[in-house]
Design an enzyme around this catalytic site. Structure first.
Site, short mmCIF file in Angstrom:
data_model
loop_
_atom_site.label_atom_id
_atom_site.label_comp_id
_atom_site.label_asym_id
_atom_site.label_seq_id
_atom_site.Cartn_x
_atom_site.Cartn_y
_atom_site.Cartn_z
N GLY A 182 -8.23 5.99 -2.28
CA GLY A 182 -8.99 5.54 -3.44
C GLY A 182 -8.40 4.30 -4.10
N ARG B 117 -13.04 13.38 8.40
CA ARG B 117 -14.10 14.21 7.79
C ARG B 117 -15.42 13.46 7.91
NH1 ARG B 117 -14.58 10.62 3.56
NH2 ARG B 117 -12.61 9.89 2.73
N LYS C 66 0.84 -1.21 0.00
CA LYS C 66 0.00 0.00 0.00
C LYS C 66 0.86 1.24 0.00
CE LYS C 66 -4.01 -1.30 2.79
NZ LYS C 66 -4.73 -0.99 4.02
P1 ADP Z 1 -7.37 3.56 0.20
O1 ADP Z 1 -6.97 4.61 1.22
O2 ADP Z 1 -6.50 3.60 -1.03
O3 ADP Z 1 -8.82 3.53 -0.08
P2 ADP Z 1 -7.53 1.46 2.20
O4 ADP Z 1 -6.39 1.20 3.08
O5 ADP Z 1 -8.67 2.26 2.76
O6 ADP Z 1 -6.99 2.17 0.86
O7 ADP Z 1 -8.09 0.12 1.60
C1 ADP Z 1 -9.10 0.11 0.60
C2 ADP Z 1 -9.76 -1.25 0.54
O8 ADP Z 1 -8.80 -2.27 0.25
C3 ADP Z 1 -10.43 -1.69 1.82
O9 ADP Z 1 -11.73 -1.20 1.94
C4 ADP Z 1 -10.39 -3.21 1.68
O10 ADP Z 1 -11.44 -3.62 0.83
C5 ADP Z 1 -9.10 -3.48 0.95
N1 ADP Z 1 -7.98 -3.79 1.91
C6 ADP Z 1 -7.21 -2.89 2.54
N2 ADP Z 1 -6.31 -3.51 3.35
C7 ADP Z 1 -6.51 -4.83 3.21
C8 ADP Z 1 -5.89 -6.01 3.75
N3 ADP Z 1 -4.86 -5.95 4.61
N4 ADP Z 1 -6.37 -7.23 3.39
C9 ADP Z 1 -7.40 -7.30 2.49
N5 ADP Z 1 -7.99 -6.25 1.95
C10 ADP Z 1 -7.57 -5.01 2.27
#
Ligand code: ADP
Length: 646
Positions: A164, A296, A158
């Site tokens: 997004g 927010r 990540k």
């Molecule tokens: P962004 O900030 O880019 O939206 P997030 O960290 O909020 O990223 O993650 C977005 C989505 O990705 C989450 O809602 C979930 O569906 C999936 N996700 C995130 N982390 C994990 C993980 N460790 N294992 C499985 N799915 C994940």
């Protein structure tokens, strides 16, 4: 309480904030871009200030211009909505430096949650469970690969600055790690200017459950959870509260963790703590981990409002004005169940492409809350998010709320642009979703069924045909009167690529037979309007040569030229000309394209009908002079084929 606030946003969220302002007797100031000069939020606000421009950078992201607008209109505070400047700590600093109140958390709290790696470290320290992983500064590929190995595959890469779903890669096995890392880093660099990544355990069967929190800068309460597991490419589609299958123990544990997270950063206002939950074995109090905090108000806040009876925007205004938290944790409880569906202008069969266009007609049913920033006649422009509305329902139980959702979606009427309504309807009927068996992979797995559109039925075709020739009106005494035989007329209609020929025979006033591709549908007028083979007709909206027949699903039916003229093709067939003055709707070919005799090259709309212009012979397109959207004269050359070699 403030007497005037400025809303630094547009669309449904600006309208939503203005609603609460009106209820509290607070004057509202809207800001708008040039393209939004007539927008609904501008009409609703007590005052409006133009920011100019069209793109966000030229308008809603101009912090200095927004602050100046607040000062010029006597606003004491700025509500940022979501998106745009809502999570920009520099903007918060600038608002405060100008002597105004930012309706939201401190710049410090936003910065603390701004980067995923720092936020995770901070949360772990505050005793909030975080997904096992590596979030260190050392970004060398070898070290990251070794950490991935330690965590155990599958892993998720990540972008620490991500949002997004950008800069995020799922890696199933070690051999794919290096490539995935390189592409995540380069995407993160481009999107956020920051290539740093973290690695974490990939939760299989993940559910996205988030907790709404609210703080006064010191203390915080939570307003329970929302389940946002129905996602397409990490974008939420339907959200609900409470989460299906949630146990009191797990709710307690998640709520407390979220409150700890908020209090750890002295959070003020509405915020959301997002958790990833392992749903492979039911919901367990030790099976959830912090992902990130959104500092927010969220798009999906209405489902929380529906089950708690709280107006979150009112709370935001009160706490920003210096009031204490309106209630204590013990005063909050859940009543019933709520769903929210996000209605977008998008072309689902074309891969969910964002669509634009004029909303010729827009109507929402009773029995649902529709949060929208547009009205009939408004344009969905390419400059902003193509959301049309959020449709929100509440019921005494999940089953009741789900039935209300299906009904609300079936009764929502949009004409003039394609939408994801049919997809939302199919999702609301999905077997797994119906029983609360959700995870973030559900939509992806069942995409084919969820995006299937059933063929037009003869009854719907007949109704569209009558509407397109203006016969779906109240019958008149002389309808169908002729001395020798019933009055008949032929029309051809099309839905997508499929063309249907309809012979309409008026036998008597209120008695019409429509033969659709030879299958006869009996249209009869009675006390409740027209019925088709005994079934009540649907609501229909007609504009020019297009009828939108509302229902589940809604169909868009065009009137087409039954002869599909090989129009204007010169003797040699080299030139494709407009057979009459009209509007070029679509051009299907470009120079160099190989065409066969009879191929549709373009669509001309004229005399309230669509005319397909066909190739009179096989050949190669030499030149295309027509452009979709342009008005042409009769005889205008639209397309030229290369001369045939002799
Ligand atoms: P962004 O900030 O880019 O939206 P997030 O960290 O909020 O990223 O993650 C977005 C989505 O990705 C989450 O809602 C979930 O569906 C999936 N996700 C995130 N982390 C994990 C993980 N460790 N294992 C499985 N799915 C994940």
């Amino acid at each position: 309480m403030f007497d005037t606030i400025l809303i630094a946003n547009r669309g449904e969220i600006a309208c939503r904030v203005i609603d609460t302002c009106r209820r509290l007797g607070v004057r509202s100031v809207a800001v708008h871009s040039d393209v939004d000069a007539q927008a609904r939020h501008v009409e609703m606000a007590d005052m409006a200030v133009s920011l100019g421009g069209a793109s966000p950078a030229e308008s809603y992201l101009r912090g200095d211009a927004i602050i100046a607008a607040a000062q010029a209109t006597g606003a004491q505070a700025i509500h940022p909505g979501y998106g745009f400047l809502s999570e920009n700590p520099d903007f918060v600093d600038a608002v405060e430096a100008a002597g105004l109140v930012f309706i939201g958390p401190s710049a410090k709290a936003i910065r603390a949650m701004g980067l995923k790696d720092a936020a995770k470290a901070l949360m772990a320290e505050a005793g909030v469970p975080v997904v096992p992983g590596y979030q260190g500064d050392d970004q060398s590929p070898a070290l990251l690969a070794a950490e991935a190995q330690k965590i155990g595959y599958p892993v998720l890469i990540k972008a620490v600055a991500g949002g997004g779903g950008k800069g995020m890669r799922l890696v199933e096995a070690p051999k794919a790690f290096a490539d995935a890392l390189a592409s995540a880093q380069s995407e993160a660099k481009t999107a956020f200017g920051n290539p740093h990544v973290l690695i974490e355990k990939y939760i299989t069967s993940p559910r996205h459950i988030e907790v709404q929190v609210f703080g006064d800068g010191t203390k915080a309460v939570h307003l329970f959870e929302r389940d946002c597991s129905l996602q397409r490419r990490h974008q939420k589609v339907i959200e609900e509260a409470p989460a299906p299958g949630m146990t009191p123990e797990m709710r307690e544990a998640m709520g407390q963790a979220a409150v700890r997270a908020a209090e750890a950063i002295g959070y003020k206002g509405a915020g959301t703590v997002e958790f990833i939950v392992d749903g492979s074995d039911g919901l367990r109090p030790d099976g959830f981990w912090f992902m990130e905090m959104n500092t927010r108000l969220q798009v999906e806040h209405p489902v929380t409002e529906a089950i708690t009876g709280v107006d979150l925007v009112e709370w935001q205004l009160r706490v920003a004005a210096g009031e204490p938290l309106p209630v204590a944790q013990a005063d909050l409880s859940i009543t019933g169940h709520s769903f929210e569906a996000r209605l977008y202008a998008e072309d689902v069969p074309a891969g969910f492409l964002p669509a634009t266009g004029r909303l010729a007609h827009l109507a929402f049913p009773d029995g649902a809350r529709a949060d929208t920033g547009v009205r009939s006649g408004d344009v969905i422009s390419p400059h902003y998010d193509p959301m049309i509305a959020k449709v929100i329902v509440h019921g005494s139980s999940r089953a009741v709320a789900l039935r209300k959702l299906r009904r609300a979606l079936a009764e929502t009427q949009v004409a003039g642009t394609v939408t994801n309504l049919a997809f939302l309807g199919a999702l609301a009927r999905h077997d797994g979703f119906s029983v609360g068996d959700v995870d973030t992979g559900l939509i992806g797995r069942d995409l084919a069924v969820l995006t299937e559109v059933p063929d037009l039925t003869p009854a719907v075709t007949a109704q569209a045909a009558l509407a397109l020739v203006g016969l779906d009106r109240v019958p008149m005494p002389l309808d169908g009167f002729a001395l020798w035989s019933p009055v008949a007329q032929d029309v051809a209609v099309a839905c997508g690529e499929e063309v249907y020929t309809c012979r309409i025979t008026t036998r008597a006033p209120g008695e019409i037979d429509v033969a659709v591709n030879a299958q006869v549908v009996a249209a009869r007028f009675g006390a409740n309007g027209w019925r088709f083979d005994g079934q009540p007709g649907a609501a229909v909206f007609v504009e020019e040569a297009v009828a939108t027949v509302f229902g589940d699903p809604t169909y868009v039916v065009r009137r087409v030229d039954p002869l599909e003229v090989e129009a204007g093709a010169g003797a040699s067939g080299d030139l494709i000309e407009a057979p009459m003055p009209g509007l070029v709707r679509q051009v299907f070919v470009s120079a160099g394209a190989l065409v066969a005799k009879g191929d549709r090259l373009a669509i001309l709309e004229a005399m309230k009908m669509e005319h397909a212009l066909l190739a009179a012979r096989a050949g190669v397109v030499a030149e295309v002079m027509a452009e979709a959207g342009s008005q042409v004269e009769a005889g205008a050359v639209l397309i030229r084929l290369e001369e045939e070699e002799t």
